[in-house]
Design a protein around this motif. Structure first.
Motif, short mmCIF file in Angstrom:
data_model
loop_
_atom_site.label_atom_id
_atom_site.label_comp_id
_atom_site.label_asym_id
_atom_site.label_seq_id
_atom_site.Cartn_x
_atom_site.Cartn_y
_atom_site.Cartn_z
N PHE A 34 0.81 -1.13 0.13
CA PHE A 34 0.06 0.01 0.00
C PHE A 34 0.69 1.23 -0.26
O PHE A 34 1.79 1.28 0.79
CB PHE A 34 -0.70 0.09 1.18
N PRO A 35 0.37 2.29 -0.92
CA PRO A 35 1.28 3.51 -0.59
C PRO A 35 0.76 4.29 0.54
O PRO A 35 -0.25 3.91 1.06
CB PRO A 35 0.84 4.41 -1.95
N PRO A 36 1.57 5.35 0.95
CA PRO A 36 1.31 5.99 2.24
C PRO A 36 -0.37 6.32 2.65
O PRO A 36 -0.90 6.09 3.64
CB PRO A 36 2.10 7.14 2.25
N LEU A 37 -0.90 7.18 1.58
CA LEU A 37 -2.09 7.36 1.77
C LEU A 37 -3.26 6.35 1.77
O LEU A 37 -4.05 6.19 2.54
CB LEU A 37 -2.59 8.43 0.71
N GLU A 38 -2.96 5.41 1.28
CA GLU A 38 -3.90 4.06 1.33
C GLU A 38 -3.73 3.56 2.59
O GLU A 38 -4.88 2.64 3.12
CB GLU A 38 -3.33 3.22 -0.04
N MET B 252 6.86 13.36 3.49
CA MET B 252 5.81 13.80 2.87
C MET B 252 4.93 14.94 3.86
O MET B 252 5.09 14.40 5.03
CB MET B 252 4.96 12.90 2.16
N GLN B 253 4.38 15.85 3.27
CA GLN B 253 3.50 16.35 4.18
C GLN B 253 2.31 17.06 3.44
O GLN B 253 2.29 17.61 2.36
CB GLN B 253 3.98 17.89 4.68
N THR B 254 0.98 16.45 3.78
CA THR B 254 -0.35 16.63 3.06
C THR B 254 -1.19 16.76 4.46
O THR B 254 -1.12 16.85 5.42
CB THR B 254 -0.90 15.25 2.21
N LEU C 30 4.80 12.59 7.14
CA LEU C 30 5.66 11.42 7.30
C LEU C 30 7.22 12.11 7.34
O LEU C 30 7.36 12.83 6.62
CB LEU C 30 5.52 10.32 6.53
N PRO C 31 7.95 11.71 8.34
CA PRO C 31 7.73 10.96 9.44
C PRO C 31 6.71 11.56 10.28
O PRO C 31 6.53 12.61 10.43
CB PRO C 31 9.03 10.85 10.01
N HIS C 32 5.98 10.90 11.50
CA HIS C 32 5.26 11.20 12.02
C HIS C 32 5.69 12.69 13.03
O HIS C 32 6.93 12.38 13.62
CB HIS C 32 4.46 10.30 13.19
N PRO C 33 5.18 13.85 13.09
CA PRO C 33 6.01 14.82 13.35
C PRO C 33 6.10 15.15 14.85
O PRO C 33 6.91 15.77 15.51
CB PRO C 33 4.83 16.15 12.84
#
Length: 135
Positions: A64-68, A107-109, A114-117
Motif C-alpha cells: 500500500f502507498p502511504p495514503l492508502e 511528505m506533508q499533506t 511522514l515521518p510522524h511529526p
C-alpha cells in the motif's frame, strides 16, 4: 514493497485484546507484520483520563502507498469502535493506529505527515519503536 512502522495505542476495554486484534487485522488486510513490540503501559498524553494506555509498535511490509495505508488503518480503527476526535481534542479510545515512518518517505499533506511529526516527543512511541527497529 515498503516497510512501514506503526504505533498502536488503546486505553479502553480489554486493552491487550485490542492490540492483538489490531495487529491481526493489519496482517490480514494491509501486509505482513514483521515485528510487534512488547506492550508498554503509559499515562495519557495530551489529555486527562483515569485510563492508562497500552502502547506498542508494529513493523509492517506492505504494498500500500502511504495514503492508502492511512485509509486502511483508519478503517480498522472505525471497525474496532474508534470515534473521531471532537474539536481536535484527544480522548479515550479503543484503538489508535498511527503511521510513524514509511520507508524513507518524507511528505506533508493535509491528511498525513511522514515521518510522524510528534513521535520524537512521545516516549510511548519511541520505546516500542526502538525495540523493533533493531530487528
Amino acid at each position: 514493497m515498503a516497510i512501514a512502522y506503526l504505533g498502536l495505542g488503546t486505553n479502553m476495554g480489554n486493552k491487550r485484546q485490542n492490540m492483538v486484534t489490531a495487529a491481526a487485522l493489519l496482517a490480514e488486510r494491509v501486509g505482513d507484520v514483521l515485528a510487534l513490540s512488547g506492550f508498554y503501559e503509559t499515562e495519557p498524553w495530551g489529555f486527562e483520563s483515569e485510563n492508562n494506555f497500552l502502547n506498542a509498535a508494529v513493523k509492517l511490509q506492505t504494498s500500500f502507498p502511504p495514503l492508502e495505508l492511512l485509509h486502511a488503518t483508519q478503517q480498522i480503527e472505525k471497525e474496532m469502535g474508534r470515534t473521531e476526535k471532537s474539536n481536535g481534542a484527544y480522548h479515550d479510545r479503543i484503538i489508535d493506529i498511527d503511521i510513524l515512518m514509511y520507508d524513507d518517505v518524507v511528505m506533508q499533506t493535509p491528511e498525513l505527515t511522514l515521518p510522524h511529526p510528534l513521535m520524537h516527543q512521545r516516549k510511548f512511541v519511541m520505546e516500542p519503536l526502538g525495540e523493533i527497529c533493531k530487528l
